[in-house]
Design an enzyme around this catalytic site. Structure first.
Site, PDB file in Angstrom:
ATOM      1  CD  GLU A 191     -52.981  46.248  47.823  1.00 19.90           C
ATOM      2  OE1 GLU A 191     -53.402  45.208  46.931  1.00 19.90           O
ATOM      3  OE2 GLU A 191     -54.244  46.844  48.010  1.00 19.90           O
ATOM      4  NE  ARG A 203     -61.377  37.043  48.259  1.00 19.87           N
ATOM      5  CZ  ARG A 203     -61.024  37.736  47.261  1.00 19.87           C
ATOM      6  NH1 ARG A 203     -61.760  38.239  46.455  1.00 19.87           N
ATOM      7  NH2 ARG A 203     -59.461  37.944  46.896  1.00 19.87           N
ATOM      8  CB  SER A 239     -64.289  46.902  47.624  1.00 22.19           C
ATOM      9  OG  SER A 239     -65.608  47.407  48.098  1.00 22.19           O
ATOM     10  CE  LYS A 272     -67.430  41.118  47.902  1.00 24.79           C
ATOM     11  NZ  LYS A 272     -66.528  41.739  47.064  1.00 24.79           N
ATOM     12  CG  ASP A 310     -54.073  51.847  45.631  1.00 24.87           C
ATOM     13  OD1 ASP A 310     -54.808  51.569  46.651  1.00 24.87           O
ATOM     14  OD2 ASP A 310     -54.288  51.322  44.596  1.00 24.87           O
ATOM     15  CG  ASP A 366     -56.772  47.134  50.061  1.00 21.14           C
ATOM     16  OD1 ASP A 366     -56.532  48.045  49.518  1.00 21.14           O
ATOM     17  OD2 ASP A 366     -57.140  46.005  49.837  1.00 21.14           O
ATOM     18  CG  ASP A 422     -57.354  41.991  50.088  1.00 19.63           C
ATOM     19  OD1 ASP A 422     -57.563  43.024  49.878  1.00 19.63           O
ATOM     20  OD2 ASP A 422     -56.554  41.282  49.399  1.00 19.63           O
ATOM     21  CB  THR A 468     -58.229  48.429  42.054  1.00 22.80           C
ATOM     22  OG1 THR A 468     -57.081  48.303  43.155  1.00 22.80           O
ATOM     23  CG2 THR A 468     -57.307  49.447  40.910  1.00 22.80           C
ATOM     24  CG  HIS A 527     -61.281  39.810  42.006  1.00 21.44           C
ATOM     25  ND1 HIS A 527     -61.724  41.177  42.140  1.00 21.44           N
ATOM     26  CD2 HIS A 527     -60.134  39.979  41.216  1.00 21.44           C
ATOM     27  CE1 HIS A 527     -60.730  41.943  41.533  1.00 21.44           C
ATOM     28  NE2 HIS A 527     -59.953  41.284  41.000  1.00 21.44           N
ATOM     29  CB  ILE A 535     -58.174  51.969  46.744  1.00 25.59           C
ATOM     30  CG1 ILE A 535     -58.036  53.360  46.972  1.00 25.59           C
ATOM     31  CG2 ILE A 535     -59.160  51.700  45.724  1.00 25.59           C
ATOM     32  CD1 ILE A 535     -57.995  54.285  45.868  1.00 25.59           C
ATOM     33  CG  ASP A 536     -60.823  45.789  49.440  1.00 21.73           C
ATOM     34  OD1 ASP A 536     -60.181  45.213  48.726  1.00 21.73           O
ATOM     35  OD2 ASP A 536     -61.762  45.109  49.971  1.00 21.73           O
TER      36      ASP A 536
END
Length: 349
Positions: free
Chosen positions: A71, A274, A257, A260, A46, A134, A286, A139, A233, A136-137
């Site tokens: 982030e 979502r 992440s 998608k 990250d 981000d 995000d 994690t 999530h 690392i979207d």
């Protein structure tokens, strides 16, 4: 306005960050550390990813007004307990730079790395230009060896004008239900878009370029649905209710992440839902890169009431309930199903 220089810099930055993350994930999967409670590998990746993106953007686009909304911050690395992690991050960043075209800046000190990470403290907003990252979207996907993304976008006067998604584990071929990936599929996609120019995909190695477009299906029964892998999530039961109303036949495709958004932009699926749990506030990093990647590919990204997402208010998106993504033809049907499902849910509580 053209954003060619900014796009070139963003692609370099995200691709280098992807290389660093791949190295860390490979070592993680080969080690004995499989406990999700061990945050060390993902922490190193990250911070390393954020430092690299910050350094490359600054070097490629020298400007007094460089602004990055990201982030991470370096607070946890500055105490005694963070020194070992900080040294690992410094080594990783320097090694990644040295093995690419930035060997002249590959002798960074720990102070250089801390400064680069803390470039991400901007609040964003509706004035001027702000990069949104981000590092690392996804994690948990990263820790499992599954999907994650390095997501980088540019805001100009509050509007997303550029987006890059580096997805190291996403196959170059479709991940839709009827075409599940095989072990032979080549992995590693880079999606990118600038306002008014469409969306493109290429392998992470920078070879062959392909213009992509969202699914054109009008029939929900033929469509496939994307949602978050983790039930924590997103409300999977609500997505299931909406899918039934639309007559979906295929089970949902669950991946981590903003990969998608990339997969949706090339037509792997037709809808992404979502619906976070109550009290959760969406952050701009995000969704910013994924949003423009999908919209420039002909899709629509909105909140549950059909309003476009507003990235001009700082670090957070103030939304009506959730985020829905699809093509122009399916959006009216989807909005109707979402509204009915939300009303039924509210009346049953």
């Amino acid at each position: 306005m053209s954003y060619e220089k900014e796009l070139a810099a963003a692609k370099k930055a995200a691709s280098l960050a992807a290389l660093l993350c791949q190295k860390v994930q490979k070592a993680l999967l080969q080690s004995d550390i499989h406990s999700k409670s061990d945050k060390s590998p993902v922490t190193v990746a990250d911070y390393g990813s954020q430092a690299l993106v910050s350094l490359v953007l600054e070097r490629e686009l020298p400007s007094e007004s460089f602004s990055l909304v990201a982030e991470e911050d370096s607070g946890d690395l500055r105490g005694n307990s963070g020194q070992e992690t900080l040294q690992r991050i410094r080594t990783l960043v320097n090694d990644t730079l040295a093995n690419n075209e930035y060997s002249s800046v590959s002798n960074l000190t720990t102070d250089d790395v801390l400064r680069a990470i803390d470039n991400g403290k901007s609040e964003g907003g509706s004035r001027g230009q702000h990069w949104v990252l981000d590092p690392i979207d996804g994690t948990k996907g990263f820790l499992r060896g599954d999907q994650y993304a390095i997501a980088l976008a540019l805001l100009d006067e509050g509007k997303v004008v550029l987006g890059v998604l580096a997805c190291p584990n996403l196959p170059l071929t479709s991940i839709s239900g009827e075409n599940q990936q095989s072990s032979q599929d080549k992995l590693g996609c880079l999606f990118f878009a600038t306002v008014g120019t469409g969306t493109y995909m290429q392998p992470l190695d920078g070879s062959s370029l392909l213009k992509v477009h969202v699914s054109t299906t009008e029939n929900p029964e033929e469509a496939s649905l994307f949602e978050s892998f983790e039930a924590a999530h997103s409300l999977h039961d609500l997505s299931s209710t909406i899918a039934k109303k639309l007559g979906f036949k295929a089970p949902p495709v669950r991946i981590d992440s903003q990969a998608k958004y990339g997969a949706l932009s090339r037509g792997d699926g037709a809808i992404y839902l979502r619906f976070p749990h109550k009290g959760y506030r969406e952050k701009i990093w995000d969704h910013a890169a994924g949003c423009i990647v999908v919209t420039e590919a002909g899709g629509v990204v909105a909140d549950a009431a059909g309003n476009p997402l507003d990235f001009s208010k700082g670090k957070y998106l103030d939304l009506e309930t959730g985020i829905i993504v699809t093509n122009q033809k399916l959006m009216p049907l989807l909005l109707k199903a979402v509204k009915e499902s939300l009303e039924e849910r509210a009346s049953s509580l």
